[in-house]
Design an enzyme around this catalytic site. Structure first.
Site, PDB file in Angstrom:
ATOM      1  N   ASN A 120       0.888  -1.174   0.000  1.00 47.87           N
ATOM      2  CA  ASN A 120       0.000   0.000   0.000  1.00 47.87           C
ATOM      3  C   ASN A 120       0.918   1.213   0.000  1.00 47.87           C
ATOM      4  OD1 ASN A 120      -1.806   2.052   0.512  1.00 47.87           O
ATOM      5  ND2 ASN A 120      -2.195   1.458   2.650  1.00 47.87           N
ATOM      6  N   TRP A 121       1.023   1.836  -1.153  1.00 48.37           N
ATOM      7  CA  TRP A 121       1.957   2.969  -1.279  1.00 48.37           C
ATOM      8  C   TRP A 121       1.432   4.259  -0.685  1.00 48.37           C
ATOM      9  CZ3 TRP A 121       4.333   2.665  -6.936  1.00 48.37           C
ATOM     10  CH2 TRP A 121       5.257   1.619  -6.964  1.00 48.37           C
ATOM     11  N   LYS A 122       0.151   4.280  -0.318  1.00 46.50           N
ATOM     12  CA  LYS A 122      -0.446   5.510   0.228  1.00 46.50           C
ATOM     13  C   LYS A 122      -0.177   6.680  -0.734  1.00 46.50           C
ATOM     14  CE  LYS A 122       0.034   3.431   4.714  1.00 46.50           C
ATOM     15  NZ  LYS A 122       0.052   3.562   6.153  1.00 46.50           N
TER      16      LYS A 122
ATOM     17  N   HIS B  16      -9.530   1.760   4.751  1.00 53.06           N
ATOM     18  CA  HIS B  16      -8.265   1.884   5.478  1.00 53.06           C
ATOM     19  C   HIS B  16      -8.462   2.852   6.642  1.00 53.06           C
ATOM     20  CE1 HIS B  16      -4.134   2.883   6.434  1.00 53.06           C
ATOM     21  NE2 HIS B  16      -3.789   1.759   5.828  1.00 53.06           N
TER      22      HIS B  16
ATOM     23  N   GLU C   4      -6.730   5.193   7.707  1.00 52.34           N
ATOM     24  CA  GLU C   4      -6.437   6.594   7.376  1.00 52.34           C
ATOM     25  C   GLU C   4      -7.622   7.239   6.666  1.00 52.34           C
ATOM     26  OE1 GLU C   4      -2.708   5.824   5.413  1.00 52.34           O
ATOM     27  OE2 GLU C   4      -1.852   5.250   7.342  1.00 52.34           O
TER      28      GLU C   4
ATOM     29  N   GLU D  56      -5.635  -4.665  10.659  1.00 54.97           N
ATOM     30  CA  GLU D  56      -4.607  -3.653  10.872  1.00 54.97           C
ATOM     31  C   GLU D  56      -4.844  -2.914  12.188  1.00 54.97           C
ATOM     32  OE1 GLU D  56      -2.547  -2.564   6.941  1.00 54.97           O
ATOM     33  OE2 GLU D  56      -4.173  -1.148   7.248  1.00 54.97           O
TER      34      GLU D  56
ATOM     35  N   GLY E  62       2.585   2.226  10.736  1.00 54.59           N
ATOM     36  CA  GLY E  62       3.573   3.289  10.570  1.00 54.59           C
ATOM     37  C   GLY E  62       4.339   3.647  11.830  1.00 54.59           C
TER      38      GLY E  62
ATOM     39  N   SER F  14       3.314  -2.157  10.310  1.00 49.70           N
ATOM     40  CA  SER F  14       4.768  -2.266  10.512  1.00 49.70           C
ATOM     41  C   SER F  14       5.339  -3.629  10.096  1.00 49.70           C
ATOM     42  CB  SER F  14       5.149  -1.931  11.957  1.00 49.70           C
ATOM     43  OG  SER F  14       4.814  -0.587  12.242  1.00 49.70           O
TER      44      SER F  14
ATOM     45  N   GLY G  75       2.771  -1.145   4.220  1.00 48.61           N
ATOM     46  CA  GLY G  75       2.886   0.270   3.868  1.00 48.61           C
ATOM     47  C   GLY G  75       4.336   0.644   3.604  1.00 48.61           C
ATOM     48  N   GLY G  76       4.969   1.248   4.593  1.00 43.26           N
ATOM     49  CA  GLY G  76       6.317   1.803   4.451  1.00 43.26           C
ATOM     50  C   GLY G  76       7.318   0.863   3.802  1.00 43.26           C
TER      51      GLY G  76
HETATM   52  P1  PGA Z   1       2.817   0.276   7.571  1.00 38.58           P
HETATM   53  O1  PGA Z   1       1.363   0.561   6.977  1.00 38.58           O
HETATM   54  O2  PGA Z   1       3.290  -1.037   6.990  1.00 38.58           O
HETATM   55  O3  PGA Z   1       3.665   1.437   7.129  1.00 38.58           O
HETATM   56  O4  PGA Z   1       2.674   0.187   9.067  1.00 38.58           O
HETATM   57  C1  PGA Z   1       0.429  -0.483   6.808  1.00 38.58           C
HETATM   58  C2  PGA Z   1      -0.856   0.045   6.230  1.00 38.58           C
HETATM   59  O5  PGA Z   1      -1.248   1.179   6.548  1.00 38.58           O
HETATM   60  O6  PGA Z   1      -1.513  -0.640   5.430  1.00 38.58           O
END
Ligand code: PGA
Length: 241
Positions: A9-11, A96, A98, A165, A171, A204, A225-226
Protein backbone atom coordinates in the site's frame (compact mmCIF):
# COMPACT_ATOMS: atom_id res chain seq x y z
CA UNK A 1 -8.06 -23.29 0.00
CA UNK A 2 -6.99 -19.93 1.40
CA UNK A 3 -4.87 -17.90 -0.99
CA UNK A 4 -1.71 -16.10 0.13
CA UNK A 5 -1.79 -12.42 -0.90
CA UNK A 6 0.99 -9.95 -0.15
CA UNK A 7 -0.05 -6.40 -0.99
CA UNK A 8 1.90 -3.16 -0.90
CA UNK A 9 0.00 0.00 0.00
CA UNK A 10 1.96 2.97 -1.28
CA UNK A 11 -0.45 5.51 0.23
CA UNK A 12 0.37 9.01 -1.10
CA UNK A 13 3.88 8.14 -2.24
CA UNK A 14 5.56 7.97 -5.66
CA UNK A 15 5.22 9.97 -8.83
CA UNK A 16 5.01 8.02 -12.11
CA UNK A 17 8.76 8.32 -12.57
CA UNK A 18 9.40 6.99 -9.07
CA UNK A 19 6.90 4.16 -9.59
CA UNK A 20 8.71 3.02 -12.73
CA UNK A 21 12.06 3.23 -10.99
CA UNK A 22 10.64 0.98 -8.27
CA UNK A 23 9.45 -1.61 -10.79
CA UNK A 24 12.87 -1.84 -12.42
CA UNK A 25 14.39 -2.89 -9.12
CA UNK A 26 11.46 -5.04 -7.98
CA UNK A 27 10.26 -7.36 -10.74
CA UNK A 28 13.71 -8.86 -11.31
CA UNK A 29 13.61 -10.16 -7.73
CA UNK A 30 10.49 -12.28 -8.27
CA UNK A 31 12.06 -15.14 -10.19
CA UNK A 32 12.19 -17.42 -7.15
CA UNK A 33 8.91 -16.29 -5.61
CA UNK A 34 6.60 -19.32 -5.25
CA UNK A 35 3.77 -19.28 -7.83
CA UNK A 36 1.03 -19.63 -5.23
CA UNK A 37 1.75 -16.20 -3.73
CA UNK A 38 -0.30 -13.37 -5.18
CA UNK A 39 1.58 -10.05 -5.26
CA UNK A 40 -0.37 -6.80 -5.40
CA UNK A 41 0.68 -3.15 -5.53
CA UNK A 42 -1.95 -0.61 -4.42
CA UNK A 43 -0.70 2.67 -5.84
CA UNK A 44 -1.93 6.28 -6.09
CA UNK A 45 -4.56 6.92 -8.78
CA UNK A 46 -2.11 8.88 -10.94
CA UNK A 47 0.26 5.88 -11.11
CA UNK A 48 -2.36 3.30 -12.10
CA UNK A 49 -2.34 3.72 -15.87
CA UNK A 50 1.40 3.65 -16.37
CA UNK A 51 1.76 0.81 -13.84
CA UNK A 52 -0.90 -1.17 -15.65
CA UNK A 53 1.10 -0.90 -18.88
CA UNK A 54 4.41 -1.65 -17.19
CA UNK A 55 3.01 -4.67 -15.33
CA UNK A 56 1.37 -6.19 -18.40
CA UNK A 57 2.47 -9.82 -18.60
CA UNK A 58 4.03 -9.77 -15.14
CA UNK A 59 2.67 -11.63 -12.13
CA UNK A 60 2.18 -8.45 -10.10
CA UNK A 61 -1.47 -7.39 -9.82
CA UNK A 62 -2.58 -3.81 -9.64
CA UNK A 63 -4.65 -2.29 -6.85
CA UNK A 64 -6.16 1.12 -6.13
CA UNK A 65 -6.59 2.69 -2.70
CA UNK A 66 -10.23 3.71 -2.86
CA UNK A 67 -13.35 3.47 -5.05
CA UNK A 68 -16.67 5.32 -5.10
CA UNK A 69 -19.99 3.44 -5.01
CA UNK A 70 -21.59 5.17 -8.02
CA UNK A 71 -20.49 4.49 -11.59
CA UNK A 72 -20.41 8.21 -12.37
CA UNK A 73 -21.85 11.42 -11.02
CA UNK A 74 -21.22 14.74 -9.35
CA UNK A 75 -18.70 13.47 -6.79
CA UNK A 76 -15.71 15.76 -7.13
CA UNK A 77 -12.45 14.07 -6.26
CA UNK A 78 -13.77 10.49 -6.42
CA UNK A 79 -13.00 7.61 -8.82
CA UNK A 80 -15.49 4.89 -9.85
CA UNK A 81 -15.07 1.15 -10.30
CA UNK A 82 -15.46 1.19 -14.13
CA UNK A 83 -12.68 3.80 -14.30
CA UNK A 84 -10.43 1.38 -12.44
CA UNK A 85 -11.31 -1.83 -14.25
CA UNK A 86 -10.92 -0.14 -17.64
CA UNK A 87 -7.20 0.24 -17.00
CA UNK A 88 -6.62 -3.21 -15.56
CA UNK A 89 -7.00 -2.67 -11.82
CA UNK A 90 -7.93 -5.89 -9.98
CA UNK A 91 -7.86 -5.00 -6.26
CA UNK A 92 -8.91 -2.01 -4.20
CA UNK A 93 -8.25 -1.09 -0.58
CA UNK A 94 -11.49 -0.12 1.19
CA UNK A 95 -11.93 1.34 4.66
CA UNK A 96 -8.27 1.88 5.48
CA UNK A 97 -7.98 3.47 8.93
CA UNK A 98 -6.44 6.59 7.38
CA UNK A 99 -9.58 7.01 5.23
CA UNK A 100 -11.78 6.44 8.28
CA UNK A 101 -9.71 8.79 10.48
CA UNK A 102 -8.92 11.71 8.14
CA UNK A 103 -11.61 11.57 5.44
CA UNK A 104 -14.78 10.73 7.31
CA UNK A 105 -15.17 7.20 5.97
CA UNK A 106 -17.88 5.38 7.93
CA UNK A 107 -18.93 1.74 8.08
CA UNK A 108 -21.88 2.71 5.89
CA UNK A 109 -19.74 4.20 3.11
CA UNK A 110 -17.24 1.34 3.45
CA UNK A 111 -20.11 -1.08 2.88
CA UNK A 112 -21.27 0.83 -0.24
CA UNK A 113 -17.73 0.90 -1.64
CA UNK A 114 -17.23 -2.83 -1.02
CA UNK A 115 -20.41 -3.76 -2.88
CA UNK A 116 -19.66 -1.41 -5.78
CA UNK A 117 -16.14 -2.81 -6.15
CA UNK A 118 -17.44 -6.38 -6.23
CA UNK A 119 -20.23 -5.66 -8.67
CA UNK A 120 -17.56 -4.55 -11.15
CA UNK A 121 -15.32 -7.57 -10.56
CA UNK A 122 -12.76 -5.84 -8.34
CA UNK A 123 -11.53 -7.67 -5.25
CA UNK A 124 -11.77 -5.36 -2.24
CA UNK A 125 -9.25 -5.47 0.61
CA UNK A 126 -11.32 -4.44 3.62
CA UNK A 127 -9.28 -2.99 6.50
CA UNK A 128 -10.45 -3.36 10.10
CA UNK A 129 -8.67 -2.79 13.39
CA UNK A 130 -8.70 -1.11 16.78
CA UNK A 131 -7.07 2.01 18.20
CA UNK A 132 -4.66 1.88 21.14
CA UNK A 133 -7.39 3.28 23.40
CA UNK A 134 -9.85 0.58 22.32
CA UNK A 135 -7.23 -2.12 22.91
CA UNK A 136 -6.37 -0.77 26.36
CA UNK A 137 -10.06 -0.62 27.25
CA UNK A 138 -10.54 -4.28 26.26
CA UNK A 139 -12.70 -3.34 23.26
CA UNK A 140 -10.59 -4.87 20.47
CA UNK A 141 -12.97 -7.74 19.77
CA UNK A 142 -16.23 -5.81 20.13
CA UNK A 143 -14.95 -2.99 17.90
CA UNK A 144 -13.78 -5.31 15.14
CA UNK A 145 -16.96 -7.42 15.31
CA UNK A 146 -19.02 -4.25 14.98
CA UNK A 147 -16.97 -3.12 11.96
CA UNK A 148 -17.40 -6.53 10.31
CA UNK A 149 -21.11 -6.68 11.01
CA UNK A 150 -21.75 -3.28 9.40
CA UNK A 151 -19.15 -3.40 6.64
CA UNK A 152 -20.11 -6.82 5.34
CA UNK A 153 -23.89 -6.43 4.91
CA UNK A 154 -24.70 -7.85 1.48
CA UNK A 155 -21.00 -8.33 0.63
CA UNK A 156 -19.92 -11.43 -1.32
CA UNK A 157 -17.38 -13.30 0.81
CA UNK A 158 -16.20 -15.30 -2.20
CA UNK A 159 -14.46 -12.22 -3.61
CA UNK A 160 -13.06 -10.53 -0.56
CA UNK A 161 -9.78 -9.99 1.27
CA UNK A 162 -9.71 -8.70 4.84
CA UNK A 163 -6.71 -6.97 6.42
CA UNK A 164 -6.45 -6.88 10.19
CA UNK A 165 -4.61 -3.65 10.87
CA UNK A 166 -4.30 -2.60 14.50
CA UNK A 167 -4.16 1.18 14.11
CA UNK A 168 -1.48 1.59 16.80
CA UNK A 169 0.81 -0.66 14.73
CA UNK A 170 0.49 1.29 11.47
CA UNK A 171 3.57 3.29 10.57
CA UNK A 172 4.86 3.14 14.14
CA UNK A 173 7.40 0.32 13.94
CA UNK A 174 5.38 -1.19 16.80
CA UNK A 175 4.27 -4.49 15.21
CA UNK A 176 1.50 -6.47 16.87
CA UNK A 177 2.91 -9.69 18.39
CA UNK A 178 2.40 -12.30 15.69
CA UNK A 179 0.60 -14.67 18.09
CA UNK A 180 -1.78 -11.88 19.06
CA UNK A 181 -2.41 -11.01 15.41
CA UNK A 182 -3.08 -14.70 14.81
CA UNK A 183 -5.58 -14.77 17.68
CA UNK A 184 -7.49 -11.73 16.42
CA UNK A 185 -7.51 -13.06 12.87
CA UNK A 186 -8.95 -16.36 14.11
CA UNK A 187 -11.72 -14.36 15.78
CA UNK A 188 -12.34 -12.41 12.57
CA UNK A 189 -12.62 -15.68 10.67
CA UNK A 190 -15.14 -16.96 13.22
CA UNK A 191 -17.45 -14.11 12.17
CA UNK A 192 -17.39 -14.97 8.45
CA UNK A 193 -19.67 -17.25 6.49
CA UNK A 194 -16.79 -18.19 4.16
CA UNK A 195 -13.85 -19.64 6.13
CA UNK A 196 -11.60 -19.40 3.06
CA UNK A 197 -11.45 -15.60 2.94
CA UNK A 198 -7.81 -14.47 2.80
CA UNK A 199 -7.06 -12.50 5.96
CA UNK A 200 -3.90 -10.41 5.99
CA UNK A 201 -2.05 -8.77 8.83
CA UNK A 202 -0.96 -5.14 8.40
CA UNK A 203 0.99 -2.77 10.61
CA UNK A 204 4.77 -2.27 10.51
CA UNK A 205 5.38 -5.41 8.46
CA UNK A 206 9.04 -5.50 7.38
CA UNK A 207 11.65 -7.98 6.13
CA UNK A 208 12.72 -8.67 9.74
CA UNK A 209 9.28 -9.84 10.93
CA UNK A 210 7.57 -11.29 7.85
CA UNK A 211 8.79 -14.88 8.41
CA UNK A 212 7.31 -15.02 11.89
CA UNK A 213 4.06 -13.38 10.75
CA UNK A 214 3.60 -15.78 7.84
CA UNK A 215 4.41 -18.79 10.06
CA UNK A 216 1.15 -18.18 11.95
CA UNK A 217 -1.64 -20.60 11.10
CA UNK A 218 -4.40 -18.02 10.54
CA UNK A 219 -2.45 -15.31 8.70
CA UNK A 220 -2.74 -15.52 4.91
CA UNK A 221 -0.69 -12.54 3.86
CA UNK A 222 0.27 -8.99 4.62
CA UNK A 223 -0.73 -5.43 3.76
CA UNK A 224 2.53 -3.51 3.76
CA UNK A 225 2.89 0.27 3.87
CA UNK A 226 6.32 1.80 4.45
CA UNK A 227 8.29 -1.35 3.69
CA UNK A 228 6.64 -1.69 0.25
CA UNK A 229 8.20 1.56 -0.98
CA UNK A 230 11.71 0.18 -1.54
CA UNK A 231 12.17 -2.61 -4.13
CA UNK A 232 14.60 -4.58 -1.97
CA UNK A 233 12.55 -4.54 1.19
CA UNK A 234 9.26 -5.40 -0.57
CA UNK A 235 11.02 -8.18 -2.51
CA UNK A 236 12.34 -9.62 0.76
CA UNK A 237 8.81 -9.55 2.13
CA UNK A 238 7.20 -11.34 -0.83
CA UNK A 239 10.06 -13.84 -0.77
CA UNK A 240 9.54 -14.71 2.91
CA UNK A 241 10.65 -18.17 4.04
P1 PGA B 1 2.82 0.28 7.57
O1 PGA B 1 1.36 0.56 6.98
O2 PGA B 1 3.29 -1.04 6.99
O3 PGA B 1 3.66 1.44 7.13
O4 PGA B 1 2.67 0.19 9.07
C1 PGA B 1 0.43 -0.48 6.81
C2 PGA B 1 -0.86 0.05 6.23
O5 PGA B 1 -1.25 1.18 6.55
O6 PGA B 1 -1.51 -0.64 5.43
Amino acid sequence: MRKVIIAGNWKMFKTQAEAQEFLKGFVTQLEETPEDREIVLCVPFTDLDIMSKSLHGSRVRLGAQNVHWEESGAYTGEISAPMLTEIGVRFVVVGHSERRQYFGETDETVNLRLKAAQSHGLTPILCVGETKEQRDAGQTESHIFSQLEKDLVGVDQDNLVIAYEPIWAIGTGDTCESKEANRVIRLIRSQLTNPDVTIQYGGSVKPENIDEIMAQTEIDGALVGGASLQPDSFAKIVNYK
